[in-house]
Write an enzyme that holds these catalytic residues in place. Structure first.
Site, PDB file in Angstrom:
ATOM      1  N   ARG A 147       0.699  -1.176   0.001  1.00  0.00           N
ATOM      2  CA  ARG A 147      -0.083   0.021  -0.111  1.00  0.00           C
ATOM      3  C   ARG A 147       0.866   1.372  -0.111  1.00  0.00           C
ATOM      4  NH1 ARG A 147      -2.242  -3.484   3.955  1.00  0.00           N
ATOM      5  NH2 ARG A 147      -4.391  -4.169   3.461  1.00  0.00           N
ATOM      6  N   LYS A 171      -2.333  -2.008   7.790  1.00  0.00           N
ATOM      7  CA  LYS A 171      -3.545  -1.580   8.676  1.00  0.00           C
ATOM      8  C   LYS A 171      -3.603  -1.863  10.227  1.00  0.00           C
ATOM      9  CE  LYS A 171      -6.715  -0.589   4.651  1.00  0.00           C
ATOM     10  NZ  LYS A 171      -7.746  -1.041   4.177  1.00  0.00           N
ATOM     11  N   HIS A 240      -2.538   2.508  -5.742  1.00  0.00           N
ATOM     12  CA  HIS A 240      -3.485   1.316  -5.586  1.00  0.00           C
ATOM     13  C   HIS A 240      -3.904   0.728  -6.854  1.00  0.00           C
ATOM     14  CE1 HIS A 240      -5.538  -0.211  -2.312  1.00  0.00           C
ATOM     15  NE2 HIS A 240      -6.611  -0.679  -3.176  1.00  0.00           N
ATOM     16  N   ARG A 243      -0.839  -1.753  -6.953  1.00  0.00           N
ATOM     17  CA  ARG A 243      -1.151  -2.949  -6.106  1.00  0.00           C
ATOM     18  C   ARG A 243      -2.111  -3.914  -6.742  1.00  0.00           C
ATOM     19  NH1 ARG A 243      -1.738  -4.279  -0.470  1.00  0.00           N
ATOM     20  NH2 ARG A 243      -3.729  -4.629   0.158  1.00  0.00           N
ATOM     21  N   HIS A 266      -4.353  -8.971   3.252  1.00  0.00           N
ATOM     22  CA  HIS A 266      -6.016  -8.913   3.481  1.00  0.00           C
ATOM     23  C   HIS A 266      -6.186  -9.629   4.503  1.00  0.00           C
ATOM     24  CE1 HIS A 266      -6.737  -7.795  -1.126  1.00  0.00           C
ATOM     25  NE2 HIS A 266      -6.551  -6.766  -0.192  1.00  0.00           N
ATOM     26  N   TYR A 275     -10.005 -10.317  -7.259  1.00  0.00           N
ATOM     27  CA  TYR A 275      -9.143 -10.389  -8.439  1.00  0.00           C
ATOM     28  C   TYR A 275      -9.235 -11.503  -9.219  1.00  0.00           C
ATOM     29  CZ  TYR A 275      -6.702  -6.557  -5.572  1.00  0.00           C
ATOM     30  OH  TYR A 275      -6.480  -5.550  -4.965  1.00  0.00           O
TER      31      TYR A 275
END
Length: 294
Positions: A147, A171, A240, A243, A266, A275
């Site tokens: 990210r 995150k 992004h 990514r 994730h 994806y």
């Protein structure tokens, strides 16, 4: 007659806009035409939930978006609530009918040949420190899938050149290890050597701006947008997107979904599954272009 009574109620008692009244009217007349076409003896009183679902399915089959179908369903629900309150019908078949889930837009990604052209063609890059830094940033995004905040937060200590791996903080301050290949290793070594010669670093950050401070989001976004503009016509040209490009390339070349999930950081594999839809869409295009009977 019942439709007109309902539309008058919307306009004069509920003060709904003319646009809403016309939209609801079109939806209700469309549904009435649908069930009358199936059986001329059907009426609003004899409509059941299955008939409403069949109508919605017919709209989806024609290519209507989920948002359009849900708007039409909303009109039918409002109509039956009104009709039931005025004793025009004896039951409300619409209140338990669920609309289709809105499809999330597929993630945009840069094609592999476009990324190869951007990274490998010398005419896009000169021998300046700024260009070396920009190319390193582009390659790092594309080869690790990290990210924007993770790249900005990297310090020299987070990069293990010998083991060829990065420690990133994602995150909720969760850390993960991302491996990288020989190409990125060589690019990083060249960048760090040049940076140490030309930049007066004021922080331990891996990527610093011209003042020696950690690069900002806007600075990195500007770099990525500029260079992606040289190779792709995508409207969105952000970190992004790189990514997304990483994840799509990995899956296209046989990486497992769980492995890609871990690399991207994730929480759930369900997030990564979007994806697979992207790669399937690409597979369909390949099939349509390649198969002689497609």
């Amino acid at each position: 007659m019942m439709i007109e009574e309902f539309l008058n109620y919307l306009q004069y008692e509920r003060n709904r806009s003319d646009l809403t009244v016309r939209s609801y009217g079109r939806s209700l007349k469309d549904f009435e035409a649908y069930f009358k076409n199936r059986d001329s003896q059907l009426s609003w009183e004899s409509v059941d939930s299955d008939l409403i679902r069949d109508w919605m399915e017919s709209m989806m089959d024609k290519g209507d978006m989920a948002s359009t179908v849900n708007s039409c369903l909303s009109a039918v629900r409002s109509f039956f609530r009104f009709a039931l309150s005025r004793n025009l019908v004896s039951h409300d078949p619409a209140h338990n009918v669920k609309g289709p889930k809105k499809q999330k837009p597929l993630p945009q990604f840069v094609r592999e040949d476009e990324m190869d052209r951007l990274i490998d063609r010398p005419e896009y890059w000169n021998d300046s420190y700024r260009d070396l830094r920009a190319r390193t940033i582009i390659i790092m995004f594309y080869e690790t899938g990290m990210r924007l905040a993770e790249l900005i937060g990297l310090d020299d200590a987070d990069v293990d050149m010998d083991a060829r791996q990065l420690k990133v903080t994602g995150k909720r301050n969760k850390q993960r290890i991302i491996p990288f290949g020989e190409e990125l290793s060589q690019v990083l070594k060249a960048y760090v050597e040049r940076r140490n010669q030309e930049a007066l670093r004021k922080e331990a950050a891996l990527f610093v701006n011209d003042k020696g401070c950690r690069m900002t989001r806007n600075q990195v976004e500007s770099i990525v947008h500029h260079y992606l503009s040289l190779t792709t016509t995508l409207k969105k040209r952000s970190p992004h997107v790189l990514r997304h490009s990483f994840a799509t390339a990995m899956l296209n070349h046989g990486a497992g979904l769980e492995s890609v999930r871990k690399l991207l950081g994730h929480e759930s594999v369900a997030t990564t599954e979007i994806y697979t839809h992207t790669t399937f869409e690409q597979l369909k295009r390949v099939y349509e272009n390649a198969h002689p009977r497609a």
